[in-house]
Design an enzyme around this catalytic site. Structure first.
Site, PDB file in Angstrom:
ATOM      1  N   CYS A  48       4.911  17.075  -6.738  1.00  0.00           N
ATOM      2  CA  CYS A  48       4.376  18.221  -6.001  1.00  0.00           C
ATOM      3  C   CYS A  48       5.486  18.846  -5.150  1.00  0.00           C
ATOM      4  O   CYS A  48       6.577  18.278  -4.989  1.00  0.00           O
ATOM      5  CB  CYS A  48       3.196  17.801  -5.130  1.00  0.00           C
ATOM      6  SG  CYS A  48       3.667  16.952  -3.605  1.00  0.00           S
ATOM      7  N   GLU A  67       5.611   9.381  -4.921  1.00  0.00           N
ATOM      8  CA  GLU A  67       7.043   9.591  -4.708  1.00  0.00           C
ATOM      9  C   GLU A  67       7.409   9.383  -3.244  1.00  0.00           C
ATOM     10  O   GLU A  67       8.428   8.774  -2.922  1.00  0.00           O
ATOM     11  CB  GLU A  67       7.451  11.014  -5.116  1.00  0.00           C
ATOM     12  CG  GLU A  67       7.159  11.380  -6.552  1.00  0.00           C
ATOM     13  CD  GLU A  67       5.789  12.019  -6.738  1.00  0.00           C
ATOM     14  OE1 GLU A  67       4.799  11.512  -6.170  1.00  0.00           O
ATOM     15  OE2 GLU A  67       5.712  13.034  -7.440  1.00  0.00           O
ATOM     16  N   CYS A 124       6.803  16.665  -2.244  1.00  0.00           N
ATOM     17  CA  CYS A 124       7.681  15.574  -2.689  1.00  0.00           C
ATOM     18  C   CYS A 124       9.044  16.097  -3.118  1.00  0.00           C
ATOM     19  O   CYS A 124      10.071  15.464  -2.860  1.00  0.00           O
ATOM     20  CB  CYS A 124       7.017  14.804  -3.822  1.00  0.00           C
ATOM     21  SG  CYS A 124       5.610  13.832  -3.256  1.00  0.00           S
ATOM     22  N   ASN A 165       0.347   6.535  -5.225  1.00  0.00           N
ATOM     23  CA  ASN A 165      -0.346   7.394  -4.266  1.00  0.00           C
ATOM     24  C   ASN A 165      -1.397   6.591  -3.499  1.00  0.00           C
ATOM     25  O   ASN A 165      -2.002   5.653  -4.032  1.00  0.00           O
ATOM     26  CB  ASN A 165      -0.949   8.630  -4.933  1.00  0.00           C
ATOM     27  CG  ASN A 165      -1.790   8.356  -6.158  1.00  0.00           C
ATOM     28  OD1 ASN A 165      -1.581   7.376  -6.855  1.00  0.00           O
ATOM     29  ND2 ASN A 165      -2.748   9.217  -6.417  1.00  0.00           N
ATOM     30  N   ILE A 166      -1.544   6.954  -2.241  1.00  0.00           N
ATOM     31  CA  ILE A 166      -2.477   6.252  -1.357  1.00  0.00           C
ATOM     32  C   ILE A 166      -3.340   7.316  -0.684  1.00  0.00           C
ATOM     33  O   ILE A 166      -2.871   8.058   0.186  1.00  0.00           O
ATOM     34  CB  ILE A 166      -1.712   5.429  -0.293  1.00  0.00           C
ATOM     35  CG1 ILE A 166      -0.717   4.466  -0.958  1.00  0.00           C
ATOM     36  CG2 ILE A 166      -2.700   4.674   0.598  1.00  0.00           C
ATOM     37  CD1 ILE A 166       0.275   3.815   0.010  1.00  0.00           C
ATOM     38  N   GLU A 167      -4.583   7.413  -1.146  1.00  0.00           N
ATOM     39  CA  GLU A 167      -5.464   8.462  -0.623  1.00  0.00           C
ATOM     40  C   GLU A 167      -6.190   7.987   0.622  1.00  0.00           C
ATOM     41  O   GLU A 167      -6.126   6.817   1.007  1.00  0.00           O
ATOM     42  CB  GLU A 167      -6.442   8.895  -1.728  1.00  0.00           C
ATOM     43  CG  GLU A 167      -5.686   9.487  -2.907  1.00  0.00           C
ATOM     44  CD  GLU A 167      -6.579  10.075  -3.986  1.00  0.00           C
ATOM     45  OE1 GLU A 167      -7.799   9.792  -4.005  1.00  0.00           O
ATOM     46  OE2 GLU A 167      -6.026  10.824  -4.824  1.00  0.00           O
ATOM     47  N   ASN A 168      -6.852   8.931   1.266  1.00  0.00           N
ATOM     48  CA  ASN A 168      -7.539   8.639   2.524  1.00  0.00           C
ATOM     49  C   ASN A 168      -8.809   9.468   2.590  1.00  0.00           C
ATOM     50  O   ASN A 168      -8.822  10.627   2.135  1.00  0.00           O
ATOM     51  CB  ASN A 168      -6.602   8.988   3.692  1.00  0.00           C
ATOM     52  CG  ASN A 168      -7.151   8.547   5.016  1.00  0.00           C
ATOM     53  OD1 ASN A 168      -7.967   9.237   5.619  1.00  0.00           O
ATOM     54  ND2 ASN A 168      -6.721   7.404   5.482  1.00  0.00           N
ATOM     55  N   CYS A 221       1.675  10.848  -1.523  1.00  0.00           N
ATOM     56  CA  CYS A 221       1.977  10.787  -2.956  1.00  0.00           C
ATOM     57  C   CYS A 221       2.816   9.552  -3.280  1.00  0.00           C
ATOM     58  O   CYS A 221       3.483   8.976  -2.403  1.00  0.00           O
ATOM     59  CB  CYS A 221       2.770  12.017  -3.374  1.00  0.00           C
ATOM     60  SG  CYS A 221       1.855  13.561  -3.316  1.00  0.00           S
TER      61      CYS A 221
HETATM   62  N1  THU Z   1       0.026  12.998  -6.336  1.00  0.00           N
HETATM   63  C1  THU Z   1       1.145  12.212  -6.317  1.00  0.00           C
HETATM   64  O1  THU Z   1       1.080  11.009  -6.037  1.00  0.00           O
HETATM   65  N2  THU Z   1       2.334  12.785  -6.606  1.00  0.00           N
HETATM   66  C2  THU Z   1       2.504  14.105  -6.900  1.00  0.00           C
HETATM   67  O2  THU Z   1       3.627  14.595  -6.931  1.00  0.00           O
HETATM   68  C3  THU Z   1       1.328  14.920  -7.215  1.00  0.00           C
HETATM   69  C4  THU Z   1       0.049  14.411  -6.635  1.00  0.00           C
HETATM   70  C5  THU Z   1      -1.257  12.382  -6.004  1.00  0.00           C
HETATM   71  C6  THU Z   1      -1.827  12.823  -4.681  1.00  0.00           C
HETATM   72  C7  THU Z   1      -3.296  12.583  -4.879  1.00  0.00           C
HETATM   73  O3  THU Z   1      -3.589  11.250  -4.542  1.00  0.00           O
HETATM   74  C8  THU Z   1      -3.519  12.766  -6.377  1.00  0.00           C
HETATM   75  O4  THU Z   1      -2.228  12.730  -6.971  1.00  0.00           O
HETATM   76  C9  THU Z   1      -4.183  14.084  -6.746  1.00  0.00           C
HETATM   77  O5  THU Z   1      -3.526  15.154  -6.186  1.00  0.00           O
END
Ligand code: THU
Length: 130
Positions: A86, A55, A89, A42-45, A53
């Site tokens: 999620c 996936e 995804c 996952n790469i947040e911003n 996410c």
């Molecule tokens: N996240 C994923 O990478 N995959 C998922 O299917 C569920 C959520 C990440 C997104 C965010 O960076 C962190 O988990 C919290 O929601």
């Protein structure tokens, strides 16, 4: 790649996660029919909504390299619960492989296995637009 190697690849990606806001790392390893594996994290911003996410990172890498024939994906998290994909995804995976295998790991490396159609029943897909 064996199932255990695929799981290890997803777990390795936990350290690549960029998650300074949620501190919730996710790793993914996506296997294609020819055996090619694409990993993701996952790469947040700071603006939150551009977050992607793990996936979907893996899917973007695969599709942009010409691979859409997905067989299975491992989703790894560091939480006690099994890290399930999620809804967004699930829908993105469904576009390419409606009944692929989804292997969800918890922090102990234990797995819970689903098919995508179990996680996303009665789903909408490309055939609706044909
Ligand atoms: N996240 C994923 O990478 N995959 C998922 O299917 C569920 C959520 C990440 C997104 C965010 O960076 C962190 O988990 C919290 O929601």
């Amino acid at each position: 790649m064996t199932r255990e190697e695929l799981k290890a690849a997803a777990v390795t990606m936990l350290d690549r996660a960029y998650c300074p806001y949620s501190h919730f790392a996710v790793g993914a390893a996506l296997e294609c029919a020819d055996g090619t594996v694409f990993t993701g994290c996952n790469i947040e911003n700071a603006a939150f909504s551009p977050t992607i996410c793990a996936e979907r990172t893996a899917v973007a890498k695969a599709v942009s390299e010409g691979h859409t024939d997905f067989v299975r994906i491992v989703v790894a998290g560091r939480c006690e619960s099994f890290c399930v994909p999620c809804g967004v995804c699930r829908q993105v995976l469904r576009e390419f492989a409606p009944d692929m295998e989804i292997i969800c790991l918890n922090s102990k490396g234990e797995e819970q296995v689903f098919t995508l159609s179990e996680l996303l029943p009665h789903s909408f897909g490309p055939e609706f637009l044909a």
